[in-house]
Design a protein around this motif. Structure first.
Motif, PDB file in Angstrom:
ATOM      1  N   SER A 181      42.714  28.203   6.351  1.00 56.32           N
ATOM      2  CA  SER A 181      41.408  29.233   6.378  1.00 56.32           C
ATOM      3  C   SER A 181      41.048  29.308   7.617  1.00 56.32           C
ATOM      4  O   SER A 181      40.739  30.313   8.223  1.00 56.32           O
ATOM      5  CB  SER A 181      40.635  29.002   5.427  1.00 56.32           C
ATOM      6  N   ASN A 182      40.783  28.134   8.264  1.00 57.85           N
ATOM      7  CA  ASN A 182      39.895  28.113   9.559  1.00 57.85           C
ATOM      8  C   ASN A 182      40.931  28.719  10.707  1.00 57.85           C
ATOM      9  O   ASN A 182      40.464  29.500  11.550  1.00 57.85           O
ATOM     10  CB  ASN A 182      39.440  26.853   9.987  1.00 57.85           C
ATOM     11  N   TYR A 183      42.277  28.194  10.551  1.00 64.14           N
ATOM     12  CA  TYR A 183      43.307  28.725  11.403  1.00 64.14           C
ATOM     13  C   TYR A 183      43.466  30.236  11.469  1.00 64.14           C
ATOM     14  O   TYR A 183      43.589  30.891  12.383  1.00 64.14           O
ATOM     15  CB  TYR A 183      44.562  27.802  11.148  1.00 64.14           C
ATOM     16  N   LEU A 184      43.524  30.555  10.341  1.00 61.20           N
ATOM     17  CA  LEU A 184      43.582  32.157  10.124  1.00 61.20           C
ATOM     18  C   LEU A 184      42.393  32.756  10.672  1.00 61.20           C
ATOM     19  O   LEU A 184      42.383  34.096  11.185  1.00 61.20           O
ATOM     20  CB  LEU A 184      43.879  32.379   8.759  1.00 61.20           C
ATOM     21  N   SER A 185      41.184  32.312  10.123  1.00 62.24           N
ATOM     22  CA  SER A 185      39.926  33.088  10.796  1.00 62.24           C
ATOM     23  C   SER A 185      39.941  33.062  12.305  1.00 62.24           C
ATOM     24  O   SER A 185      39.497  34.096  12.937  1.00 62.24           O
ATOM     25  CB  SER A 185      38.814  32.212  10.300  1.00 62.24           C
ATOM     26  N   ASP A 186      40.470  31.805  12.888  1.00 65.24           N
ATOM     27  CA  ASP A 186      40.465  32.018  14.542  1.00 65.24           C
ATOM     28  C   ASP A 186      41.438  33.058  14.765  1.00 65.24           C
ATOM     29  O   ASP A 186      41.011  33.772  15.870  1.00 65.24           O
ATOM     30  CB  ASP A 186      40.957  30.539  14.751  1.00 65.24           C
ATOM     31  N   ILE A 187      42.532  33.413  14.486  1.00 70.45           N
ATOM     32  CA  ILE A 187      43.561  34.242  14.831  1.00 70.45           C
ATOM     33  C   ILE A 187      42.812  35.696  14.597  1.00 70.45           C
ATOM     34  O   ILE A 187      42.956  36.482  15.493  1.00 70.45           O
ATOM     35  CB  ILE A 187      44.821  34.300  13.744  1.00 70.45           C
ATOM     36  N   PHE A 188      42.314  35.797  13.295  1.00 72.62           N
ATOM     37  CA  PHE A 188      41.628  37.132  13.004  1.00 72.62           C
ATOM     38  C   PHE A 188      40.558  37.566  14.077  1.00 72.62           C
ATOM     39  O   PHE A 188      40.224  38.575  14.736  1.00 72.62           O
ATOM     40  CB  PHE A 188      40.953  37.118  11.648  1.00 72.62           C
ATOM     41  N   GLU A 189      39.801  36.497  14.519  1.00 70.58           N
ATOM     42  CA  GLU A 189      38.687  36.578  15.373  1.00 70.58           C
ATOM     43  C   GLU A 189      39.087  36.883  16.857  1.00 70.58           C
ATOM     44  O   GLU A 189      38.652  37.881  17.620  1.00 70.58           O
ATOM     45  CB  GLU A 189      37.802  35.303  15.566  1.00 70.58           C
ATOM     46  N   ASP A 190      40.387  36.332  17.048  1.00 70.08           N
ATOM     47  CA  ASP A 190      40.754  36.642  18.366  1.00 70.08           C
ATOM     48  C   ASP A 190      41.582  38.073  18.329  1.00 70.08           C
ATOM     49  O   ASP A 190      41.532  38.702  19.469  1.00 70.08           O
ATOM     50  CB  ASP A 190      42.111  35.649  18.682  1.00 70.08           C
ATOM     51  N   LEU A 191      42.063  38.379  17.350  1.00 73.64           N
ATOM     52  CA  LEU A 191      42.450  39.766  17.259  1.00 73.64           C
ATOM     53  C   LEU A 191      41.369  40.845  17.404  1.00 73.64           C
ATOM     54  O   LEU A 191      41.569  41.822  17.951  1.00 73.64           O
ATOM     55  CB  LEU A 191      43.203  39.820  16.064  1.00 73.64           C
ATOM     56  N   CYS A 192      40.355  40.545  16.927  1.00 74.20           N
ATOM     57  CA  CYS A 192      39.126  41.468  16.690  1.00 74.20           C
ATOM     58  C   CYS A 192      38.472  41.530  18.260  1.00 74.20           C
ATOM     59  O   CYS A 192      38.196  42.713  18.400  1.00 74.20           O
ATOM     60  CB  CYS A 192      38.202  41.018  15.980  1.00 74.20           C
TER      61      CYS A 192
END
Length: 412
Positions: free
Chosen positions: A395-406
């Motif tokens: 979840s942390n890994y996916l959240s980091d990806i989502f934040e980078d995309l944002c």
């Protein structure tokens, strides 16, 4: 068994582990890191079968491992040690050692050999209390004054003797719930055909199938699983799932994978684990095929049963929701203790967590099985949590990806 310890070195994928057994025990970690191996070893070391082995019975121990499909080779630097009360078992390359000297007495009771039992009781090599010795002597007297054709009474007396000896060991046969339990639902009323077929199925799965079949044939009422809104009807041709809301039915073999996973688990627990039990209950991956909210309800239900008993629970899991259940119930217990068990606080806690159940942090063990083979204790003594963050790295890994995309979107 809350002072038991399991120590493993270089066995299968496990390089180093020293596990303290408490009332609640959680094993987490990546796939193929050894969680199931440790759980299965606990099942073996809490069974009658281990009590029948004497020093030198290395090959017989390997046979026990094969029943659970964990008969990995022992190397020169491999070892397994289990410490239970005053007893211990140590296994290394071509070596099996134990200080249990009562194996021959238990074997004679199991074989219903009264002459051997009488002879053994005259010797000083066995380690039993005066009370246990007195019970066995009185049982032998009763057998000697029972008619030879009265097999029912004789069987009852031998069972009583066996129970008395096992009580002294403080070991009861484990209730092991395998991850492969969905197989049992798929075969439904053809379980015995499955068990008797010459298929390469581990003995532990066959044993679970037998426990499920025994539960079905017992006088237990058709079990209800309230948090799933279903009940099970054991019928002659097919096991049937009844949905509480509209009474619609479906064959168990045609039910969803989540229902097929949970029904054999729940039926075996209901039939074997009561408030008077002090068995060890081992549940592999309780979350299998279940929606997160159902995972939570199932775990809360299992914990309620264990908390009300003298038993021990071992859970292997990949689910952060399972660990969060523990964290919430531990926090509730900490708040309640700090309030000195104030009734108003207790009621507020119940309104939030929807149960009277809380868990003492000191009664919980939590271990992370790492890819490098090390097993580490992840209980946080300061925060009183069991390590849910360790299992939720995805979840942390996916959240980091989502934040980078944002951030890219914001930049543009």
């Amino acid at each position: 068994m809350n002072n038991d310890r399991l120590i493993i070195k270089n066995f299968g994928p496990i390089k180093k582990a020293e596990i303290q057994i408490r009332k609640y025990n959680i094993f987490i970690g990546d796939t193929a890191c050894g969680k199931s191996i440790a759980a299965k070893l606990l099942s073996i070391f809490n069974s009658e079968e281990i009590l029948l082995l004497k020093t030198g019975d290395y090959n017989n121990f390997i046979t026990l491992l094969s029943k659970y499909n964990i008969d990995f080779p022992f190397h020169q630097d491999s070892s397994i040690t289990y410490i239970h009360d005053s007893y211990h078992w140590s296994i290394s390359y071509n070596s099996f050692e134990t200080n249990n000297v009562n194996h021959i007495l238990l074997k004679s009771i199991q074989d219903k050999n009264r002459e051997n039992i009488e002879e053994i009781l005259k010797q000083k090599v066995i380690a039993i209390s005066d009370k246990e010795r007195d019970i066995l002597k009185k049982s032998i007297w009763l057998l000697n004054h029972t008619k030879n054709d009265d097999h029912q009474i004789q069987s009852a007396v031998f069972q009583f003797m066996k129970d008395a000896l096992l009580f002294g060991y403080n070991i009861k046969n484990p209730i092991y719930i395998p991850a492969e339990r969905i197989l049992i639902s798929m075969f439904s009323n053809n379980i015995f055909s499955l068990l008797e077929a010459n298929l390469n199925i581990p003995e532990c799965i066959k044993r679970f199938g037998s426990q499920y079949e025994k539960a079905k044939r017992s006088k237990m009422p058709n079990p209800k699983i309230d948090f799933m809104n279903i009940k099970v009807s054991f019928e002659e041709n097919d096991d049937v799932v009844v949905f509480s809301g509209d009474n619609e039915t479906v064959k168990l073999t045609q039910a969803s994978s989540g229902i097929q996973s949970i029904i054999p688990l729940w039926v075996v627990i209901e039939n074997n684990f009561t408030s008077a039990n002090d068995n060890i209950l081992i549940v592999e991956e309780p979350e299998l095929n279940l929606y997160p909210t159902k995972q939570v309800k199932l775990m809360e239900s299992i914990l309620s049963k264990v908390e009300e008993s003298l038993g021990t629970l071992v859970v292997t899991t990949h689910s952060p929701y399972i660990l969060s259940v523990f964290d919430n119930l531990i926090l509730a217990n900490e708040i309640l203790k700090k309030s000195l068990y104030d009734e108003t606080i207790k009621e507020k806690i119940k309104q939030i967590i929807k149960t009277d159940l809380t868990i003492n942090f000191d009664h919980v063990s939590s271990y992370l099985f790492q890819n490098n083979g090390d097993v580490i204790d992840i209980r946080d003594e300061d925060l009183k949590i069991v390590g849910a963050e360790q299992i939720d790295q995805a979840s942390n890994y996916l959240s980091d990806i989502f934040e980078d995309l944002c951030n890219i979107d914001t930049y543009e």
